[in-house]
Write a protein that holds these residues in place. Structure first.
Motif, PDB file in Angstrom:
ATOM      1  N   TYR A 106      -2.062  29.638  30.227  1.00  0.00           N
ATOM      2  CA  TYR A 106      -3.299  29.439  29.484  1.00  0.00           C
ATOM      3  C   TYR A 106      -4.301  28.739  30.394  1.00  0.00           C
ATOM      4  O   TYR A 106      -4.025  27.659  30.921  1.00  0.00           O
ATOM      5  N   THR A 131       4.753  35.659  22.905  1.00  0.00           N
ATOM      6  CA  THR A 131       3.350  35.345  22.621  1.00  0.00           C
ATOM      7  C   THR A 131       2.516  36.616  22.529  1.00  0.00           C
ATOM      8  O   THR A 131       2.819  37.628  23.172  1.00  0.00           O
ATOM      9  N   VAL A 133      -0.592  36.913  23.674  1.00  0.00           N
ATOM     10  CA  VAL A 133      -1.245  37.137  24.974  1.00  0.00           C
ATOM     11  C   VAL A 133      -0.268  37.766  25.957  1.00  0.00           C
ATOM     12  O   VAL A 133      -0.634  38.643  26.749  1.00  0.00           O
ATOM     13  N   CYS A 194      -0.850  34.430  15.869  1.00  0.00           N
ATOM     14  CA  CYS A 194      -1.876  34.689  16.877  1.00  0.00           C
ATOM     15  C   CYS A 194      -2.182  36.183  16.928  1.00  0.00           C
ATOM     16  O   CYS A 194      -1.305  37.017  16.657  1.00  0.00           O
ATOM     17  N   ALA A 196      -4.172  38.812  19.793  1.00  0.00           N
ATOM     18  CA  ALA A 196      -4.706  38.831  21.157  1.00  0.00           C
ATOM     19  C   ALA A 196      -5.190  40.218  21.544  1.00  0.00           C
ATOM     20  O   ALA A 196      -4.642  41.230  21.100  1.00  0.00           O
ATOM     21  N   ALA A 208      -5.947  38.026  28.904  1.00  0.00           N
ATOM     22  CA  ALA A 208      -5.847  38.217  27.455  1.00  0.00           C
ATOM     23  C   ALA A 208      -6.597  37.093  26.760  1.00  0.00           C
ATOM     24  O   ALA A 208      -6.586  35.942  27.221  1.00  0.00           O
ATOM     25  N   SER A 210      -7.118  35.313  22.852  1.00  0.00           N
ATOM     26  CA  SER A 210      -6.440  35.263  21.563  1.00  0.00           C
ATOM     27  C   SER A 210      -7.089  34.257  20.634  1.00  0.00           C
ATOM     28  O   SER A 210      -7.831  33.359  21.078  1.00  0.00           O
TER      29      SER A 210
END
Length: 243
Positions: A106, A131, A133, A194, A196, A208, A210
């Motif tokens: 991130y 995740t 992303v 989430c 994305a 990505a 999100s």
């Protein structure tokens, strides 16, 4: 210019294989003749952008860390107004993530104005399989590349909802490609959902973006409308980067 283009092809081929590859794998990934690859690697080795391991495989070199750190900080700054737009669109925290080797990192965030909000710490590194992303970034790869990636990293269960088998993940990535967005439905953290979308460089997904929040608030949003709005913002961000 052709030499520069080909050198970048070699670096990207290494990155796509987790940062390390044999000469034959670089040739397969670039389509370049062995002699050309040897000449490019000699230059990249001398500048520290590539190193050779004891088993004669080639790996990305330490000189890229300096460039990558500066570029990452600049991209994070440029992304901020687009992440703010995503917060305005969704009411939830927005994130920008990239793939570094086998991990998702991130690199930027815009927080939700709500009192109860989600945070993915900037600089945090996570495995991609759990995740949204990560799924967006993996969906840009072939099934064989995904299989190689998860063979290296494993697919540990973060929650009871995490996809932990390769066939299940490949099926999930096909859905991501079809609908144009990825979901994390409590797969990384229970109670957190989430959505994305990708930032594209031509035919490639290079980052990505999100939004994440409490499951009940994300589920209350119109998923298709949210994804469409996020794709527009991600497209605008890519255009600013000149992608």
């Amino acid at each position: 210019m052709q030499s520069v283009d080909r050198a970048l092809d070699v670096l990207e081929a290494l990155a796509e294989r987790g940062g390390e590859a044999a000469l034959s794998e670089i040739a397969a990934g670039t389509g370049l003749p062995y002699g050309t690859i040897h000449r490019l690697l000699r230059t990249l080795l001398s500048r520290g952008y590539v190193r050779q391991e004891s088993d004669r495989r080639y790996a990305l070199g330490g000189a890229l860390v300096r460039l990558g750190g500066v570029a990452e900080r600049m991209v994070a700054t440029w992304a901020q107004p687009y992440l703010v737009r995503m917060v305005e669109l969704s009411g939830e925290t927005a994130n920008l993530a990239v793939m570094e080797g086998d991990f998702v990192v991130y690199v930027a965030q815009a927080p939700s104005p709500r009192r109860l909000r989600m945070f993915a710490e900037v600089g945090r590194r996570v495995l991609p399989h759990s995740t949204a992303v990560g799924k967006v970034l993996m969906a840009d790869r072939t099934d064989d590349d995904v299989a190689s990636l998860v063979e290296r990293t494993g697919m540990p269960a973060r929650t009871a909802n995490t996809i932990t088998d390769l066939p299940g993940m490949l099926a999930e990535l096909r859905r991501v490609r079809e609908r144009g967005y990825a979901l994390d439905l409590g797969e990384e953290e229970l109670g957190v959902h989430c959505l994305a979308v990708g930032v594209h460089d031509g035919g490639r997904t290079i980052a990505a973006m999100s939004v994440s929040g409490p499951a009940e608030r994300i589920e209350a949003l119109d998923r298709e409308d949210l994804a469409e709005g996020m794709r527009k913002i991600a497209h605008d961000f890519g255009s600013e980067l000149g992608l």
